[in-house]
Design a protein around this motif. Structure first.
Motif, mmCIF file in Angstrom:
data_model
loop_
_atom_site.group_PDB
_atom_site.id
_atom_site.type_symbol
_atom_site.label_atom_id
_atom_site.label_comp_id
_atom_site.label_asym_id
_atom_site.label_seq_id
_atom_site.Cartn_x
_atom_site.Cartn_y
_atom_site.Cartn_z
ATOM 1 N N VAL A 148 -4.929 10.809 -0.620
ATOM 2 C CA VAL A 148 -4.363 10.757 -1.962
ATOM 3 C C VAL A 148 -5.472 10.875 -2.997
ATOM 4 O O VAL A 148 -6.626 10.543 -2.730
ATOM 5 C CB VAL A 148 -3.596 9.441 -2.224
ATOM 6 N N GLU A 149 -5.099 11.363 -4.169
ATOM 7 C CA GLU A 149 -6.009 11.298 -5.316
ATOM 8 C C GLU A 149 -5.551 10.176 -6.206
ATOM 9 O O GLU A 149 -4.359 9.941 -6.359
ATOM 10 C CB GLU A 149 -5.970 12.624 -6.091
ATOM 11 N N TRP A 150 -6.545 9.470 -6.805
ATOM 12 C CA TRP A 150 -6.210 8.265 -7.548
ATOM 13 C C TRP A 150 -5.714 8.624 -8.931
ATOM 14 O O TRP A 150 -6.345 8.341 -9.930
ATOM 15 C CB TRP A 150 -7.409 7.317 -7.593
ATOM 16 N N LYS A 151 -4.550 9.314 -8.986
ATOM 17 C CA LYS A 151 -3.990 9.715 -10.256
ATOM 18 C C LYS A 151 -2.502 9.385 -10.214
ATOM 19 O O LYS A 151 -1.817 9.772 -9.281
ATOM 20 C CB LYS A 151 -4.200 11.226 -10.459
ATOM 21 N N PHE A 152 -2.038 8.657 -11.239
ATOM 22 C CA PHE A 152 -0.641 8.231 -11.234
ATOM 23 C C PHE A 152 0.286 9.439 -11.339
ATOM 24 O O PHE A 152 0.031 10.380 -12.090
ATOM 25 C CB PHE A 152 -0.366 7.266 -12.388
ATOM 26 N N SER A 153 1.373 9.415 -10.545
ATOM 27 C CA SER A 153 2.348 10.501 -10.596
ATOM 28 C C SER A 153 3.663 10.019 -10.019
ATOM 29 O O SER A 153 3.686 9.223 -9.077
ATOM 30 C CB SER A 153 1.828 11.696 -9.788
ATOM 31 N N THR A 154 4.774 10.485 -10.600
ATOM 32 C CA THR A 154 6.083 10.147 -10.033
ATOM 33 C C THR A 154 6.656 11.352 -9.292
ATOM 34 O O THR A 154 7.805 11.349 -8.903
ATOM 35 C CB THR A 154 7.074 9.703 -11.130
ATOM 36 N N ILE A 208 0.844 -1.199 0.000
ATOM 37 C CA ILE A 208 0.000 0.000 0.000
ATOM 38 C C ILE A 208 0.876 1.245 0.000
ATOM 39 O O ILE A 208 0.654 2.197 -0.767
ATOM 40 C CB ILE A 208 -0.949 -0.010 1.220
ATOM 41 N N THR A 209 1.929 1.222 0.850
ATOM 42 C CA THR A 209 2.846 2.366 0.920
ATOM 43 C C THR A 209 3.499 2.609 -0.429
ATOM 44 O O THR A 209 3.570 3.742 -0.925
ATOM 45 C CB THR A 209 3.931 2.107 1.985
ATOM 46 N N LEU A 210 3.963 1.518 -1.030
ATOM 47 C CA LEU A 210 4.608 1.623 -2.339
ATOM 48 C C LEU A 210 3.634 2.185 -3.368
ATOM 49 O O LEU A 210 3.970 3.058 -4.175
ATOM 50 C CB LEU A 210 5.103 0.236 -2.771
ATOM 51 N N PHE A 211 2.397 1.697 -3.311
ATOM 52 C CA PHE A 211 1.348 2.122 -4.235
ATOM 53 C C PHE A 211 1.054 3.620 -4.064
ATOM 54 O O PHE A 211 0.993 4.376 -5.025
ATOM 55 C CB PHE A 211 0.101 1.268 -3.953
ATOM 56 N N TYR A 212 0.904 4.047 -2.812
ATOM 57 C CA TYR A 212 0.622 5.453 -2.505
ATOM 58 C C TYR A 212 1.704 6.380 -3.013
ATOM 59 O O TYR A 212 1.439 7.533 -3.364
ATOM 60 C CB TYR A 212 0.462 5.652 -0.982
ATOM 61 N N SER A 213 2.957 5.873 -3.018
ATOM 62 C CA SER A 213 4.067 6.741 -3.397
ATOM 63 C C SER A 213 3.984 7.127 -4.882
ATOM 64 O O SER A 213 4.682 8.036 -5.326
ATOM 65 C CB SER A 213 5.409 6.072 -3.092
ATOM 66 N N PHE A 214 3.134 6.421 -5.626
ATOM 67 C CA PHE A 214 2.974 6.738 -7.051
ATOM 68 C C PHE A 214 1.648 7.452 -7.333
ATOM 69 O O PHE A 214 1.171 7.469 -8.442
ATOM 70 C CB PHE A 214 3.086 5.472 -7.903
ATOM 71 N N LEU A 215 1.045 8.026 -6.295
ATOM 72 C CA LEU A 215 -0.219 8.744 -6.500
ATOM 73 C C LEU A 215 -0.012 10.242 -6.304
ATOM 74 O O LEU A 215 1.081 10.699 -5.935
ATOM 75 C CB LEU A 215 -1.277 8.222 -5.522
ATOM 76 N N PHE A 228 10.270 11.929 -7.284
ATOM 77 C CA PHE A 228 11.100 13.017 -7.768
ATOM 78 C C PHE A 228 11.464 13.935 -6.592
ATOM 79 O O PHE A 228 12.605 14.378 -6.447
ATOM 80 C CB PHE A 228 10.322 13.782 -8.842
ATOM 81 N N GLY A 229 10.473 14.144 -5.708
ATOM 82 C CA GLY A 229 10.653 15.076 -4.589
ATOM 83 C C GLY A 229 11.536 14.553 -3.472
ATOM 84 O O GLY A 229 11.901 15.308 -2.571
ATOM 85 N N VAL A 230 11.859 13.261 -3.521
ATOM 86 C CA VAL A 230 12.684 12.732 -2.445
ATOM 87 C C VAL A 230 14.039 13.422 -2.424
ATOM 88 O O VAL A 230 14.534 13.829 -1.370
ATOM 89 C CB VAL A 230 12.844 11.204 -2.581
ATOM 90 N N LEU A 231 14.636 13.581 -3.611
ATOM 91 C CA LEU A 231 15.975 14.158 -3.661
ATOM 92 C C LEU A 231 16.044 15.481 -4.432
ATOM 93 O O LEU A 231 16.998 16.224 -4.285
ATOM 94 C CB LEU A 231 16.951 13.156 -4.307
ATOM 95 N N MET A 232 15.056 15.732 -5.279
ATOM 96 C CA MET A 232 15.132 16.902 -6.171
ATOM 97 C C MET A 232 14.038 17.909 -5.820
ATOM 98 O O MET A 232 13.058 17.590 -5.159
ATOM 99 C CB MET A 232 14.938 16.474 -7.632
#
Lengths: 357, 303
Positions: free
Chosen positions: B52-58, B37-44, B62-66
């Motif tokens: 969360v909104e059910w829309k795919f996003s990276t 679930i955590t992994l899944f959420y990280s792509f929303l 990206f925000g972890v380091l940049m």
């Protein structure tokens, strides 16, 4: 002769409630180049004495010298004394060669010299082919050899051996007994050997100290200890012994005239001017069976036990005590005595020993 | 015959699976489930008020380091995240080293006591461990804050005039974490030392090794598994520490745990929090892999 170890009034008490006196004021001198054995039952203090010499324990009081110099202030790693431990205590994270090299490395010996000595030692104990094995991968007898090589490699002045053969099987033990004796003669190192096995002590030692309850009961060459036990404990602990009650008639030097319970008289050895009622020790193989009435003692043959090399005759003497007699077997022997026979017992003058109380 | 033995072995296999069911349920629902679930959420995409909104996003990853500059939209390293990441690793490693430095002698001391006394000493180590983490942390805080015990005594004795600022520094975080995690270091080292055959130590002394050499050449190699286990047990929770840096570090000494909490709370950026969580997990995995490799080598060597 120089003395390798001199202990004077050496005493060790372990604190506790109540405190345990492991060594009660021991006096002993161990000569240089000697195979000296500390013999006694478990808990007699022999291992404590060894640990005091090694430096793992500190004595409560008394003096302990090595070649005339006091050992008491030296930690174990400064004493030129090495130990072969009872369970070998080989370093499990090192190979055979690394184990043997350890002592020399700690002494700061140059690497080339370490390697040469390690090679030499492995040859001495016939372990060269297993140099790179882990110590867990070799047999008990091989571990024993590695422990020996490891302790000998730094060329100690004294080697301590704490029941090193007790974990080996019978045949290997016999072989190692001879090998240890050979190594001692070849290296000229003083060996102090601890054992509870009287046979081991008798075969290997130059001298034996028999210990019990933290005290030395007798020190002597193996033959002295066996033939002339000083007291009842030594006589009982080493070999089999018959104890006979007797009364001193006359006393001249070492020879004492005694009257046995049967009324017969015989000469025996005594250390000091024994008087009155005494106990006589007689080895089973020193007595002989005779016809009834012909011997010094008389009794009834209760049991005949055949042991291959010899036969044991169990006799109940007329005074009610038991006596065991051992006779070497030979092909010519017939069945001359049978269970239930009345028999006589005899032994030569001087064969028996008057015991100290 | 062959058929019979076949059905028997089939039944045995079925029974095995049946017996494994409780373990499998726990593994699926308690371990893998939340992780997925955590992994899944990280792509929303983050919701406006949390969630969360059910829309795919990276974007989260990206925000972890940049980060994207808010004015000119240029790409750049996220300095805040990097410094928090670096502080987490640095403080955790320092905590582990400090725990080892204090934990090993402690474990050695206990392991060399007579058997009856050991339980008492172990109890002293374990009792704080049973106490609530928050209470223990506030106890340390009471000791080192500016008006706390240490500063009061030092000022009363006239040794210092101004209180030493210990609280809200990296030092106070390390102190708090060492205090909290020390038992985790002591216990495995103690277990290893207790199994250690001290006759080997005697053998070392007998063979001319000084105390230091016995420690270096005999004791440490033999208790290495315990040292590694203790280090992992301290390092892993240190990396994810949340309460200690929060209390001892005030608001300005964030660690990864605090950053994650922030995303799920005030930050209202659940996907970034999830991505940071997975990043933390990855760092821990690397540490564990290093452990497994070290332990594995040991096994091969000892055969």
């Amino acid at each position: 002769m120089t003395k390798a170890i001199t202990a004077q009034s050496l005493r060790k008490v372990y604190p506790g409630n109540p405190p345990v006196e492991a060594l009660a004021s021991i006096d002993v001198e161990i000569q240089d180049n000697e195979f000296f054995t500390l013999l006694g039952p478990s808990g007699c203090g022999k291992t404590t004495l060894l640990r005091l010499i090694a430096g793992f324990e500190h004595p409560t009081s008394g003096k302990l010298d090595m070649f005339g110099e006091s050992l008491l202030d030296a930690p174990p790693y400064k004493r030129p004394i090495n130990t072969v431990f009872q369970n070998y205590a080989l370093f499990p994270h090192m190979t055979v060669a690394e184990n043997i090299a350890f002592g020399l490395q700690m002494l700061g010996t140059p690497k080339a010299s370490v390697n040469a000595t390690v090679g030499e030692m492995m040859e001495l104990v016939q372990m060269s082919h297993l140099a790179d094995r882990q110590t867990g991968q070799i047999s008990g007898g091989q571990q024993q050899r590695v422990a020996l090589a490891r302790a000998l490699a730094p060329r100690p002045k004294i080697l301590l051996l704490d029941e090193p053969l007790s974990a080996l099987d019978f045949k290997l033990r016999k072989q190692m007994q001879l090998e240890l004796k050979r190594l001692q003669t070849e290296t000229g190192i003083t060996f102090i050997f601890v054992t509870h096995d009287q046979e081991e002590a008798l075969t290997m030692s130059d001298r034996i100290a028999v210990m019990s309850n933290g005290a030395i009961r007798q020190i002597g060459r193996p033959r002295e200890i066996y033939d002339r036990p000083a007291d009842r404990f030594v006589a009982d602990f080493i070999g089999d012994t018959n104890f006979l009650p007797a009364e001193v008639i006359s006393n001249s030097g070492e020879v004492t005239r005694l009257r046995l319970s049967s009324g017969q008289e015989v000469d025996a050895h005594a250390r000091d001017g024994a008087q009155g009622k005494v106990t006589l020790a007689l080895r089973p193989e020193h007595a002989e069976l005779t016809d009834d009435g012909a011997g010094l003692l008389a009794g009834t043959l209760r049991e005949v036990v055949y042991f291959g090399t010899d036969t044991h005759f169990h006799v109940t003497l007329d005074d009610g005590s038991d006596f065991v007699l051992r006779r070497q077997n030979s092909p010519a022997d017939g069945n001359d005595f049978a269970t239930g026979d009345r028999v006589g017992l005899t032994f030569p003058a001087g064969a028996a020993q008057v015991l100290r109380d | 015959m062959a058929e019979l033995s076949n059905t028997v072995s089939q039944r045995a296999a079925r029974n095995r699976w049946l017996l494994l069911t409780p373990a499998l349920i726990i593994l699926i629902f308690a371990a893998s489930g939340p992780l997925l679930i955590t992994l899944f959420y990280s792509f929303l995409t983050p919701g406006d008020y949390g969630g969360v909104e059910w829309k795919f996003s990276t974007d989260a990853w990206f925000g972890v380091l940049m980060q994207r500059d808010i004015f000119d939209d240029t790409l750049g390293w996220s300095d805040a995240h990097l410094s928090i990441l670096w502080r987490s690793v640095k403080l955790s490693v320092l905590t582990t080293i400090a725990c080892l430095f204090f934990g090993f002698p402690t474990a050695y001391f206990i392991a060399t006591r007579p058997k009856k006394q050991r339980e008492f000493w172990m109890l002293l180590i374990i009792i704080p461990f049973w106490t609530n983490l928050l209470i223990r942390t506030f106890a340390i805080l009471e000791l080192i804050r500016n008006e706390g015990t240490i500063n009061s005594i030092l000022i009363a004795l006239g040794i210092i005039d101004e209180p030493i600022q210990m609280l809200f520094t990296e030092f106070s975080i390390i102190l708090g974490m060492v205090y909290v995690y020390l038992p985790l270091m002591v216990l495995p080292i103690y277990a290893a030392l207790e199994r250690l055959d001290f006759r080997l130590v005697e053998a070392g002394y007998d063979l001319y090794a000084t105390r230091f050499n016995v420690l270096r050449r005999v004791i440490l190699p033999l208790v290495k598994p315990g040292v590694i286990a203790g280090s992992i047990l301290v390092l892993v929770p240190s990396l994810g520490a949340y309460v200690t840096p929060r209390v001892m570090g005030g608001g300005n000494q964030l660690m990864l745990g605090n950053l994650i909490e922030l995303q799920f709370g005030q930050g209202r950026n659940w996907p970034l929090g999830a991505a940071l969580s997975i990043t933390l997990l990855a760092i821990v995995m690397v540490a564990l892999l290093a452990y497994v490799r070290a332990a594995g080598n040991e096994e091969v060597k000892h055969g």
